[in-house]
Design an enzyme around this catalytic site. Structure first.
Site, PDB file in Angstrom:
ATOM      1  CB  SER A 142       2.868   1.425   6.469  1.00 57.75           C
ATOM      2  OG  SER A 142       1.557   1.245   6.923  1.00 57.75           O
TER       3      SER A 142
ATOM      4  CG  ASP B  69       0.144  -4.220   2.622  1.00 57.70           C
ATOM      5  OD1 ASP B  69       0.587  -3.496   1.712  1.00 57.70           O
ATOM      6  OD2 ASP B  69      -0.246  -3.772   3.715  1.00 57.70           O
TER       7      ASP B  69
ATOM      8  CG  HIS C 175      -0.404   0.127   2.519  1.00 58.76           C
ATOM      9  ND1 HIS C 175      -0.175  -0.946   3.356  1.00 58.76           N
ATOM     10  CD2 HIS C 175       0.000   1.215   3.210  1.00 58.76           C
ATOM     11  CE1 HIS C 175       0.342  -0.526   4.496  1.00 58.76           C
ATOM     12  NE2 HIS C 175       0.461   0.782   4.432  1.00 58.76           N
TER      13      HIS C 175
END
EC number: 3.4.21.-
Length: 357
Positions: A313, A232, A203
């Protein structure tokens, strides 16, 4: 079970302090000696070797493995004495349970078909021999009732827990790797045919084709691949000529050498390194996890109790010298109780044909 003597410049030095969460010596400096493997590193590697051996032997004859919190031993859940004998022969501890892999897989499929609600997550917890479902604060009372109704129809194979916060990808503005006006972290430096790359969350790589170490700074890498949702993970090829190290930044002046990659085991201790919360610790609480983010689901994830926040992230999840995963998101952190979720790194390594080093 789940469905892998030249001075060098480290990644964090290349990206400036506190950028990628990986790193070693500053450019032009003598690289510090690689530390000898620690007992913790050796223990993690041995655990994963045993888990892999049991998985090869049993396949679907097991309903999952976990690390016993009291003894530290690998426990393998089975439904037959024949399978238990194979576990003992492999050197692990068997535990007879009610539900086998087929029944648990069927419960997961039922949730996917009948209760795919944004703000929910589910995965296998072999310690309870159930599929553990979590519903965040965005799930309405009506949807929660629907979720509980589906769970109740599955003969006790599913547990449902309401959790605070909201499941979300953890991108933020600030200080780390930058692309598309957003900030992420990086997980692991990897290599293929002498070319160096780093892995991060898909992402994140969806947001930009170029990445830099400072907001608006000179590009240090270009996107070579990205996969989100469903998975992901993403990969960025270095465009700098600097030789980058493969260790993880511990944000205390030290670094963790990475020697191998493996799938996480429920109950094992892990660490997460990210550019916002730095290094946090936790244990693995579920595997083969589905997370229904607001912009699409991801599958085959791992849920942990480590804390994380926006900007983490793409960071590294690891146990000793073993790379485990790429940080995806969480539903937040209360004190030291977190819910950090990672994409298993072996899937990304296989997808891009690269190796940790």
């Amino acid at each position: 079970m789940r469905r892998t003597t030249r001075a060098r410049t480290g990644l964090s030095a290349l990206l400036l302090a506190a950028s990628l969460g990986l790193g070693a010596a500053p450019a032009g400096a003598d690289a510090p000696q690689r530390p000898a493997p620690t007992p913790a590193s050796d223990s993690a590697a041995a655990l994963h070797a045993l888990d892999a051996a049991v998985e090869r032997t049993l396949g679907d004859d097991s309903a999952g493995t976990y690390v016993d919190a009291g003894t530290g031993e690998l426990v393998v859940t089975v439904t037959t004495e024949a399978a238990a004998a194979k576990v003992r022969a492999a050197g692990a501890t068997p535990r007879r349970v009610q539900r086998g892999a087929a029944e648990l897989d069927a419960a997961m499929a039922a949730l996917e078909a009948r209760a795919k609600i944004p703000g929910t997550s589910w995965g296998l917890d072999p310690r309870t021999n159930r599929i553990a479902v979590e519903a965040d604060s965005s799930v309405s009372a009506r949807d929660l009732a629907r979720l509980r109704k589906v769970a109740a129809s599955l003969d006790g194979a599913v547990s449902v827990t309401r959790v605070p916060g909201v499941f979300q990808r953890e991108v933020a503005g600030g200080d780390a790797i930058y692309g598309g006006g957003s900030r992420c972290s990086a997980a692991f430096n990897v290599t293929k045919n002498g070319v160096r790359y780093f892995l991060t969350a898909g992402h994140c790589t969806n947001l930009s084709s170029t990445w830099s170490s400072t907001s608006g700074g000179t590009s240090i890498g270009v996107r070579e691949g990205t996969s989100f949702p469903t998975n992901d993970y993403g990969i960025v090829r270095y465009t700098t000529t600097t030789n980058v190290d493969g260790r993880v930044n511990l944000y205390n002046g030290g670094y963790q050498d990475i020697a191998s990659a493996a799938d996480a085991v429920v109950g094992q201790a892990i660490k997460k390194s990210g550019s916002t919360t730095k290094v946090t610790s936790g244990t693995v609480s579920a595997v083969n996890v589905t997370v229904n983010y607001s912009d699409g689901p991801v599958y085959g994830m791992v849920r942990t109790t480590a804390c994380s926040a926006g900007g983490d992230s793409g960071g590294a999840h690891f146990a000793g010298s073993v790379a485990l995963g790429i940080h995806s998101g969480s539903s937040g952190c209360t004190g030291t109780n977190g819910s950090a979720i990672h994409q298993p790194v072996r899937e990304a390594l296989s997808a891009y044909g690269v190796n940790v080093y």
